[in-house]
Write a protein that holds these residues in place. Structure first.
Motif, PDB file in Angstrom:
ATOM      1  N   ASN A  98      -3.004  23.490   3.396  1.00  0.00           N
ATOM      2  CA  ASN A  98      -3.714  23.529   2.118  1.00  0.00           C
ATOM      3  C   ASN A  98      -4.511  24.816   1.968  1.00  0.00           C
ATOM      4  OD1 ASN A  98      -5.842  22.925   0.084  1.00  0.00           O
ATOM      5  ND2 ASN A  98      -4.764  20.962   0.020  1.00  0.00           N
ATOM      6  N   HIS A  99      -5.234  25.196   2.998  1.00  0.00           N
ATOM      7  CA  HIS A  99      -6.089  26.383   2.891  1.00  0.00           C
ATOM      8  C   HIS A  99      -5.295  27.678   2.981  1.00  0.00           C
ATOM      9  CE1 HIS A  99     -10.271  24.444   3.390  1.00  0.00           C
ATOM     10  NE2 HIS A  99      -9.448  23.677   2.695  1.00  0.00           N
ATOM     11  N   ALA A 100      -4.169  27.681   3.672  1.00  0.00           N
ATOM     12  CA  ALA A 100      -3.312  28.872   3.658  1.00  0.00           C
ATOM     13  C   ALA A 100      -2.750  29.076   2.246  1.00  0.00           C
ATOM     14  CB  ALA A 100      -2.185  28.739   4.678  1.00  0.00           C
TER      15      ALA A 100
ATOM     16  N   ILE B 268      -1.064  13.300   4.797  1.00  0.00           N
ATOM     17  CA  ILE B 268      -0.770  13.183   3.362  1.00  0.00           C
ATOM     18  C   ILE B 268      -2.053  12.942   2.563  1.00  0.00           C
ATOM     19  CG2 ILE B 268       0.381  11.768   1.607  1.00  0.00           C
ATOM     20  CD1 ILE B 268       2.631  11.339   3.733  1.00  0.00           C
ATOM     21  N   ALA B 269      -2.845  11.970   2.997  1.00  0.00           N
ATOM     22  CA  ALA B 269      -4.063  11.628   2.247  1.00  0.00           C
ATOM     23  C   ALA B 269      -5.032  12.803   2.211  1.00  0.00           C
ATOM     24  CB  ALA B 269      -4.731  10.396   2.867  1.00  0.00           C
ATOM     25  N   PHE B 270      -5.199  13.473   3.334  1.00  0.00           N
ATOM     26  CA  PHE B 270      -6.142  14.587   3.409  1.00  0.00           C
ATOM     27  C   PHE B 270      -5.654  15.754   2.559  1.00  0.00           C
ATOM     28  CE2 PHE B 270      -9.976  15.245   5.768  1.00  0.00           C
ATOM     29  CZ  PHE B 270     -10.192  16.606   5.718  1.00  0.00           C
ATOM     30  N   PHE B 271      -4.360  16.059   2.613  1.00  0.00           N
ATOM     31  CA  PHE B 271      -3.810  17.152   1.807  1.00  0.00           C
ATOM     32  C   PHE B 271      -4.027  16.870   0.322  1.00  0.00           C
ATOM     33  CE2 PHE B 271      -0.558  19.411  -0.546  1.00  0.00           C
ATOM     34  CZ  PHE B 271      -0.612  20.674   0.007  1.00  0.00           C
TER      35      PHE B 271
ATOM     36  N   ASP C 170      -9.664   6.561  -4.653  1.00  0.00           N
ATOM     37  CA  ASP C 170      -8.708   5.794  -3.860  1.00  0.00           C
ATOM     38  C   ASP C 170      -7.507   6.670  -3.518  1.00  0.00           C
ATOM     39  OD1 ASP C 170      -7.485   3.743  -2.512  1.00  0.00           O
ATOM     40  OD2 ASP C 170      -6.615   2.861  -4.320  1.00  0.00           O
ATOM     41  N   VAL C 171      -7.705   7.605  -2.571  1.00  0.00           N
ATOM     42  CA  VAL C 171      -6.628   8.519  -2.188  1.00  0.00           C
ATOM     43  C   VAL C 171      -5.870   8.033  -0.971  1.00  0.00           C
ATOM     44  CG1 VAL C 171      -7.707  10.551  -3.178  1.00  0.00           C
ATOM     45  CG2 VAL C 171      -8.226   9.928  -0.837  1.00  0.00           C
ATOM     46  N   SER C 172      -6.388   6.996  -0.310  1.00  0.00           N
ATOM     47  CA  SER C 172      -5.745   6.566   0.922  1.00  0.00           C
ATOM     48  C   SER C 172      -5.050   5.221   0.795  1.00  0.00           C
ATOM     49  CB  SER C 172      -6.791   6.483   2.034  1.00  0.00           C
ATOM     50  OG  SER C 172      -7.779   5.525   1.706  1.00  0.00           O
ATOM     51  N   GLY C 173      -5.109   4.618  -0.357  1.00  0.00           N
ATOM     52  CA  GLY C 173      -4.584   3.268  -0.499  1.00  0.00           C
ATOM     53  C   GLY C 173      -3.089   3.174  -0.270  1.00  0.00           C
ATOM     54  N   GLY C 174      -2.682   2.184   0.521  1.00  0.00           N
ATOM     55  CA  GLY C 174      -1.275   1.854   0.681  1.00  0.00           C
ATOM     56  C   GLY C 174      -0.456   2.739   1.580  1.00  0.00           C
ATOM     57  N   ALA C 175      -1.025   3.767   2.179  1.00  0.00           N
ATOM     58  CA  ALA C 175      -0.210   4.687   2.970  1.00  0.00           C
ATOM     59  C   ALA C 175      -0.209   4.356   4.456  1.00  0.00           C
ATOM     60  CB  ALA C 175      -0.705   6.122   2.769  1.00  0.00           C
ATOM     61  N   SER C 176      -0.885   3.296   4.884  1.00  0.00           N
ATOM     62  CA  SER C 176      -1.047   3.028   6.305  1.00  0.00           C
ATOM     63  C   SER C 176       0.256   2.667   7.009  1.00  0.00           C
ATOM     64  CB  SER C 176      -2.099   1.945   6.537  1.00  0.00           C
ATOM     65  OG  SER C 176      -1.691   0.744   5.947  1.00  0.00           O
ATOM     66  N   ARG C 177       1.300   2.331   6.298  1.00  0.00           N
ATOM     67  CA  ARG C 177       2.569   1.980   6.944  1.00  0.00           C
ATOM     68  C   ARG C 177       3.189   3.179   7.674  1.00  0.00           C
ATOM     69  NH1 ARG C 177       4.105   2.144   1.387  1.00  0.00           N
ATOM     70  NH2 ARG C 177       5.680   3.707   1.012  1.00  0.00           N
TER      71      ARG C 177
ATOM     72  N   MET D  25      -6.721  18.751  -2.706  1.00  0.00           N
ATOM     73  CA  MET D  25      -6.209  19.471  -3.873  1.00  0.00           C
ATOM     74  C   MET D  25      -7.287  19.524  -4.959  1.00  0.00           C
ATOM     75  SD  MET D  25      -3.245  20.473  -2.996  1.00  0.00           S
ATOM     76  CE  MET D  25      -2.526  21.019  -4.513  1.00  0.00           C
ATOM     77  N   GLY D  26      -7.660  20.722  -5.361  1.00  0.00           N
ATOM     78  CA  GLY D  26      -8.662  20.917  -6.401  1.00  0.00           C
ATOM     79  C   GLY D  26     -10.084  20.616  -5.955  1.00  0.00           C
ATOM     80  N   ASP D  27     -10.258  20.397  -4.659  1.00  0.00           N
ATOM     81  CA  ASP D  27     -11.576  20.077  -4.119  1.00  0.00           C
ATOM     82  C   ASP D  27     -12.432  21.340  -4.021  1.00  0.00           C
ATOM     83  OD1 ASP D  27     -13.165  17.906  -2.991  1.00  0.00           O
ATOM     84  OD2 ASP D  27     -13.023  18.986  -1.087  1.00  0.00           O
TER      85      ASP D  27
END
Length: 189
Positions: free
Chosen positions: A48-50, A107-110, A91-98, A114-116
């Motif tokens: 992301n930062h690159a 994925i959630a952190f990237f 809610d950026v982390s919902g449902g991705a734990s599988r 974004m736009g942070d």
């Protein structure tokens, strides 16, 4: 060395209380597996930062030096104002734990980044210092400095951080960068 240290410190301080740090807290509580979480944070942040630093260099190449200085100066001051506004976790982390802790964190952190504030700061710092590698390295290490302790300390760390003071310090850094850049544009410095 100046570009690295300013990038590192600006992002490390700005990240405290940021939504990605709150996301780190949520992921640490959900998975309780520090190594894949830290690896995911690092992988997401370095990419992301690159990309953000690359965007900063591209923007800098499009603008005249005078316009770039004014744009950066105003952007840093605006960033300082933005630092004073408390962040909340969407809610950026919902449902991705599988996908497990590493992929979920990456994925959630990237996406959360974004736009942070810290991503936009990376764009501005890269444009200011004209160095993709040093700025991306500094901002990535700054993110790791702010987020790795959260992986290990979780809730306990959140209770002891004076977030108003931290936001004020981050805002002061951005205001100072903006002021110096504007003074350079005016030919005073």
């Amino acid at each position: 060395m100046e570009a690295f240290l300013i990038s590192l410190s600006a992002v490390a301080i700005a990240e405290i209380g940021d939504k990605t740090q709150l996301l780190t807290l949520v992921l640490a509580a959900r998975f309780a597996r520090p190594v894949p979480l830290i690896a995911g944070i690092f992988a997401a942040t370095i990419v992301n930062h690159a990309l953000a630093a690359g965007a900063g260099l591209l923007i800098a190449s499009w603008l005249t030096p005078e316009v770039l200085q004014w744009t950066l100066g105003i952007s840093f001051v605006a960033g300082g104002i933005w630092m004073l506004i408390p962040d909340k976790l969407d809610d950026v982390s919902g449902g991705a734990s599988r996908f497990g802790p590493f992929i979920t964190t990456t994925i959630a952190f990237f996406l959360a980044e974004m736009g942070d504030k810290t991503q936009l700061a990376t764009v501005g710092l890269a444009a200011r210092f004209d160095d993709l590698v040093i700025v991306a390295a500094g901002t990535t290490i700054g993110m790791m400095i702010a987020n790795v302790p959260v992986v290990f300390l979780g809730d306990a760390a959140a209770k002891f951080l004076p977030l108003q003071l931290v936001r004020g310090a981050a805002a002061a850094i951005f205001f100072a960068l903006g002021l110096v850049t504007i003074l350079e544009a005016l030919g005073v410095v």
